[in-house]
Scaffold this motif. Structure first.
Motif, PDB file in Angstrom:
ATOM      1  N   LEU A 185       0.855  -1.193   0.000  1.00 10.95           N
ATOM      2  CA  LEU A 185       0.000   0.000   0.000  1.00 10.95           C
ATOM      3  C   LEU A 185       0.890   1.242   0.000  1.00 10.95           C
ATOM      4  CD1 LEU A 185      -3.196   0.534   2.059  1.00 10.95           C
ATOM      5  CD2 LEU A 185      -1.386   2.236   2.230  1.00 10.95           C
ATOM      6  N   THR A 186       0.532   2.230  -0.851  1.00  7.01           N
ATOM      7  CA  THR A 186       1.288   3.493  -0.929  1.00  7.01           C
ATOM      8  C   THR A 186       0.328   4.660  -0.723  1.00  7.01           C
ATOM      9  OG1 THR A 186       2.894   2.548  -2.461  1.00  7.01           O
ATOM     10  CG2 THR A 186       2.770   4.950  -2.354  1.00  7.01           C
ATOM     11  N   ILE A 187       0.717   5.593   0.112  1.00 10.38           N
ATOM     12  CA  ILE A 187      -0.073   6.806   0.382  1.00 10.38           C
ATOM     13  C   ILE A 187       0.798   8.018   0.060  1.00 10.38           C
ATOM     14  CG2 ILE A 187      -1.375   8.120   2.082  1.00 10.38           C
ATOM     15  CD1 ILE A 187      -1.640   5.548   3.729  1.00 10.38           C
ATOM     16  N   VAL A 188       0.241   8.947  -0.703  1.00  6.99           N
ATOM     17  CA  VAL A 188       0.928  10.203  -1.023  1.00  6.99           C
ATOM     18  C   VAL A 188       0.027  11.351  -0.593  1.00  6.99           C
ATOM     19  CG1 VAL A 188       1.931  11.652  -2.828  1.00  6.99           C
ATOM     20  CG2 VAL A 188       2.123   9.157  -2.979  1.00  6.99           C
ATOM     21  N   SER A 189       0.587  12.309   0.132  1.00  8.28           N
ATOM     22  CA  SER A 189      -0.215  13.430   0.612  1.00  8.28           C
ATOM     23  C   SER A 189       0.682  14.667   0.775  1.00  8.28           C
ATOM     24  CB  SER A 189      -0.887  13.080   1.955  1.00  8.28           C
ATOM     25  OG  SER A 189      -1.747  14.119   2.372  1.00  8.28           O
ATOM     26  N   ALA A 190       0.043  15.785   1.121  1.00  4.85           N
ATOM     27  CA  ALA A 190       0.750  17.037   1.405  1.00  4.85           C
ATOM     28  C   ALA A 190       0.062  17.689   2.589  1.00  4.85           C
ATOM     29  CB  ALA A 190       0.723  17.957   0.202  1.00  4.85           C
ATOM     30  N   THR A 191       0.864  18.247   3.504  1.00  2.00           N
ATOM     31  CA  THR A 191       0.261  18.835   4.701  1.00  2.00           C
ATOM     32  C   THR A 191       1.183  19.895   5.294  1.00  2.00           C
ATOM     33  OG1 THR A 191      -0.683  18.317   6.872  1.00  2.00           O
ATOM     34  CG2 THR A 191       1.256  17.073   6.205  1.00  2.00           C
ATOM     35  N   PRO A 192       0.603  20.949   5.854  1.00  4.13           N
ATOM     36  CA  PRO A 192       1.420  21.894   6.613  1.00  4.13           C
ATOM     37  C   PRO A 192       1.583  21.402   8.052  1.00  4.13           C
ATOM     38  CG  PRO A 192      -0.825  22.714   6.448  1.00  4.13           C
ATOM     39  CD  PRO A 192      -0.789  21.438   5.673  1.00  4.13           C
ATOM     40  N   LEU A 193       2.732  21.678   8.649  1.00  5.62           N
ATOM     41  CA  LEU A 193       2.987  21.333  10.046  1.00  5.62           C
ATOM     42  C   LEU A 193       3.176  22.620  10.830  1.00  5.62           C
ATOM     43  CD1 LEU A 193       5.501  18.343   9.708  1.00  5.62           C
ATOM     44  CD2 LEU A 193       3.007  18.291   9.790  1.00  5.62           C
ATOM     45  N   THR A 194       2.466  22.724  11.952  1.00  6.88           N
ATOM     46  CA  THR A 194       2.552  23.917  12.799  1.00  6.88           C
ATOM     47  C   THR A 194       2.625  23.499  14.258  1.00  6.88           C
ATOM     48  OG1 THR A 194       0.132  24.097  12.904  1.00  6.88           O
ATOM     49  CG2 THR A 194       1.230  25.331  11.147  1.00  6.88           C
ATOM     50  N   GLY A 195       3.185  24.360  15.071  1.00 11.14           N
ATOM     51  CA  GLY A 195       3.259  24.095  16.507  1.00 11.14           C
ATOM     52  C   GLY A 195       4.637  23.721  17.002  1.00 11.14           C
ATOM     53  N   GLY A 196       5.527  23.337  16.089  1.00 11.70           N
ATOM     54  CA  GLY A 196       6.881  22.990  16.485  1.00 11.70           C
ATOM     55  C   GLY A 196       6.984  21.591  17.058  1.00 11.70           C
ATOM     56  N   GLY A 197       8.109  20.903  16.737  1.00  9.65           N
ATOM     57  CA  GLY A 197       8.323  19.555  17.249  1.00  9.65           C
ATOM     58  C   GLY A 197       7.241  18.587  16.846  1.00  9.65           C
ATOM     59  N   ASN A 198       6.863  18.597  15.586  1.00 10.37           N
ATOM     60  CA  ASN A 198       5.735  17.806  15.103  1.00 10.37           C
ATOM     61  C   ASN A 198       6.108  16.334  14.936  1.00 10.37           C
ATOM     62  OD1 ASN A 198       3.765  20.148  14.256  1.00 10.37           O
ATOM     63  ND2 ASN A 198       5.780  20.696  13.430  1.00 10.37           N
ATOM     64  N   SER A 199       5.064  15.483  15.022  1.00  9.53           N
ATOM     65  CA  SER A 199       5.232  14.053  14.763  1.00  9.53           C
ATOM     66  C   SER A 199       4.331  13.653  13.601  1.00  9.53           C
ATOM     67  CB  SER A 199       4.891  13.234  16.007  1.00  9.53           C
ATOM     68  OG  SER A 199       3.517  13.386  16.340  1.00  9.53           O
ATOM     69  N   VAL A 200       4.885  12.805  12.726  1.00 13.03           N
ATOM     70  CA  VAL A 200       4.147  12.275  11.586  1.00 13.03           C
ATOM     71  C   VAL A 200       4.298  10.767  11.618  1.00 13.03           C
ATOM     72  CG1 VAL A 200       3.886  12.302   9.070  1.00 13.03           C
ATOM     73  CG2 VAL A 200       4.642  14.370  10.261  1.00 13.03           C
ATOM     74  N   SER A 201       3.153  10.075  11.468  1.00 16.04           N
ATOM     75  CA  SER A 201       3.211   8.617  11.581  1.00 16.04           C
ATOM     76  C   SER A 201       2.283   7.986  10.566  1.00 16.04           C
ATOM     77  CB  SER A 201       2.803   8.169  12.994  1.00 16.04           C
ATOM     78  OG  SER A 201       1.460   8.555  13.257  1.00 16.04           O
ATOM     79  N   VAL A 202       2.484   6.688  10.324  1.00 16.23           N
ATOM     80  CA  VAL A 202       1.579   5.895   9.508  1.00 16.23           C
ATOM     81  C   VAL A 202       1.141   4.700  10.350  1.00 16.23           C
ATOM     82  CG1 VAL A 202       3.523   4.694   8.423  1.00 16.23           C
ATOM     83  CG2 VAL A 202       1.278   4.625   7.345  1.00 16.23           C
ATOM     84  N   SER A 203      -0.193   4.468  10.351  1.00 15.98           N
ATOM     85  CA  SER A 203      -0.763   3.385  11.169  1.00 15.98           C
ATOM     86  C   SER A 203      -1.612   2.491  10.287  1.00 15.98           C
ATOM     87  CB  SER A 203      -1.625   3.969  12.300  1.00 15.98           C
ATOM     88  OG  SER A 203      -0.849   4.770  13.156  1.00 15.98           O
ATOM     89  N   CYS A 204      -1.652   1.170  10.642  1.00 13.53           N
ATOM     90  CA  CYS A 204      -2.363   0.197   9.810  1.00 13.53           C
ATOM     91  C   CYS A 204      -3.144  -0.789  10.683  1.00 13.53           C
ATOM     92  CB  CYS A 204      -1.382  -0.588   8.946  1.00 13.53           C
ATOM     93  SG  CYS A 204      -0.399   0.426   7.818  1.00 13.53           S
ATOM     94  N   GLU A 205      -4.132  -1.449  10.033  1.00 14.31           N
ATOM     95  CA  GLU A 205      -4.866  -2.553  10.632  1.00 14.31           C
ATOM     96  C   GLU A 205      -5.061  -3.637   9.583  1.00 14.31           C
ATOM     97  OE1 GLU A 205      -8.826  -1.393  11.756  1.00 14.31           O
ATOM     98  OE2 GLU A 205      -9.508  -1.297   9.668  1.00 14.31           O
ATOM     99  N   VAL A 206      -5.209  -4.893  10.031  1.00  7.99           N
ATOM    100  CA  VAL A 206      -5.464  -6.027   9.127  1.00  7.99           C
ATOM    101  C   VAL A 206      -6.566  -6.905   9.732  1.00  7.99           C
ATOM    102  CG1 VAL A 206      -3.150  -6.058   8.090  1.00  7.99           C
ATOM    103  CG2 VAL A 206      -3.602  -7.311  10.218  1.00  7.99           C
ATOM    104  N   GLY A 207      -6.929  -7.948   8.988  1.00  6.01           N
ATOM    105  CA  GLY A 207      -8.040  -8.792   9.420  1.00  6.01           C
ATOM    106  C   GLY A 207      -7.668  -9.876  10.409  1.00  6.01           C
ATOM    107  N   ASP A 208      -6.362 -10.085  10.678  1.00  7.07           N
ATOM    108  CA  ASP A 208      -5.956 -11.080  11.668  1.00  7.07           C
ATOM    109  C   ASP A 208      -4.789 -10.536  12.451  1.00  7.07           C
ATOM    110  OD1 ASP A 208      -3.624 -11.421  10.151  1.00  7.07           O
ATOM    111  OD2 ASP A 208      -4.558 -13.012   8.951  1.00  7.07           O
ATOM    112  N   ASN A 209      -4.210 -11.375  13.305  1.00  3.26           N
ATOM    113  CA  ASN A 209      -3.101 -10.917  14.145  1.00  3.26           C
ATOM    114  C   ASN A 209      -1.796 -11.619  13.822  1.00  3.26           C
ATOM    115  OD1 ASN A 209      -3.656 -13.432  15.111  1.00  3.26           O
ATOM    116  ND2 ASN A 209      -4.108 -12.780  17.230  1.00  3.26           N
ATOM    117  N   THR A 210      -1.670 -12.062  12.543  1.00  7.15           N
ATOM    118  CA  THR A 210      -0.448 -12.768  12.150  1.00  7.15           C
ATOM    119  C   THR A 210       0.319 -12.008  11.065  1.00  7.15           C
ATOM    120  OG1 THR A 210      -1.702 -14.047  10.508  1.00  7.15           O
ATOM    121  CG2 THR A 210      -1.456 -15.004  12.741  1.00  7.15           C
ATOM    122  N   THR A 211       0.093 -10.703  10.977  1.00  9.13           N
ATOM    123  CA  THR A 211       0.686  -9.902   9.902  1.00  9.13           C
ATOM    124  C   THR A 211       1.761  -8.983  10.469  1.00  9.13           C
ATOM    125  OG1 THR A 211      -1.415  -9.920   8.716  1.00  9.13           O
ATOM    126  CG2 THR A 211       0.206  -8.266   8.045  1.00  9.13           C
TER     127      THR A 211
END
Length: 226
Positions: A185-211
């Motif tokens: 899976l590939t995600i492409v985006s654009a976003t402004p960051l404000t507030g200083g010391g920002n965090s950017v993350s990617v999170s996922c879910e799947v249908g089982d717990n063996t991935t």
């Protein structure tokens, strides 16, 4: 004897004609004035050439001008019609070069990358954070997230999104079906960051717990987002 008389007479006539020519030529005088003498007794008036003749003691000198007084100025005339446009003039010389302008902002200024391997992915509806960039300064950013998942128990159907400072970025929620125990899976985006010391993350879910997931999260700072 008769021949002599004719000669004297001719000379006298020529002299009279010459004198008459002079008188005619100087009336009016060079200034345009006419001079005359008015007899105080009898009221007779005679015109004279003031350069050669004067009035007698019994006459009064009179002067008048051939040219009358100047009249009043007439009203202003109507404005005439506009004339046709003239031809274009020749092109003027090139002007001197102006001073250099200020330096513009730079292009791409900074890039950030986080890579992870074999991160366990939670079973839906829970999400697991599979990649994180923290301490990112304020600015405008292009964001890329690529996630490769492997499921030993079957074909993993995956769903992921990007978050900034714990809040999901709109338009980044993406899904991909699994095939042959894998999904990409590939995600492409654009976003402004404000507030200083920002965090950017990617999170996922799947249908089982063996991935498990291998992820690359990339940020590139740009001058503007259009």
């Amino acid at each position: 004897m008769n021949r002599r008389k004719w000669t004297v007479g001719a000379i006298a006539v020529a002299a009279m004609l010459a004198a008459g020519g002079v008188a005619y030529a100087t009336i009016p005088d060079s200034g345009g004035a006419i001079h005359g003498c008015y007899a105080r007794s009898g009221g007779s008036l005679r015109v004279i050439d003031a350069s050669v003749t004067n009035c007698s003691k019994s006459e009064t000198a009179l002067d008048w001008n051939v040219r009358g007084q100047q009249g009043l100025q007439g009203p202003e005339g109507q404005q005439g019609a506009t004339g046709p446009q003239g031809p274009a003039g020749p092109q003027g010389p090139a002007g001197s070069q102006g001073p250099a302008g200020p330096q513009g902002p730079s292009g791409l200024s900074h890039g950030y990358l986080a890579s992870t391997s074999n991160v366990p992915v939670a079973q839906a509806p829970a999400y697991s954070q599979v990649a994180l960039l923290s301490g990112v300064p304020d600015g405008n950013y292009m964001v890329w997230a690529q996630v490769n998942l492997t499921d030993s128990g079957g074909d993993p159907d995956v769903r992921c999104h990007i978050s900034v400072n714990g809040s999901q970025v709109g338009g980044t929620d993406s899904e991909a079906p699994g095939k042959d125990d894998e999904a990409t899976l590939t995600i492409v985006s654009a976003t402004p960051l404000t507030g200083g010391g920002n965090s950017v993350s990617v999170s996922c879910e799947v249908g089982d717990n063996t991935t498990t997931a291998n992820a690359n999260l990339t940020l590139v700072r740009v001058d503007a987002l259009n």
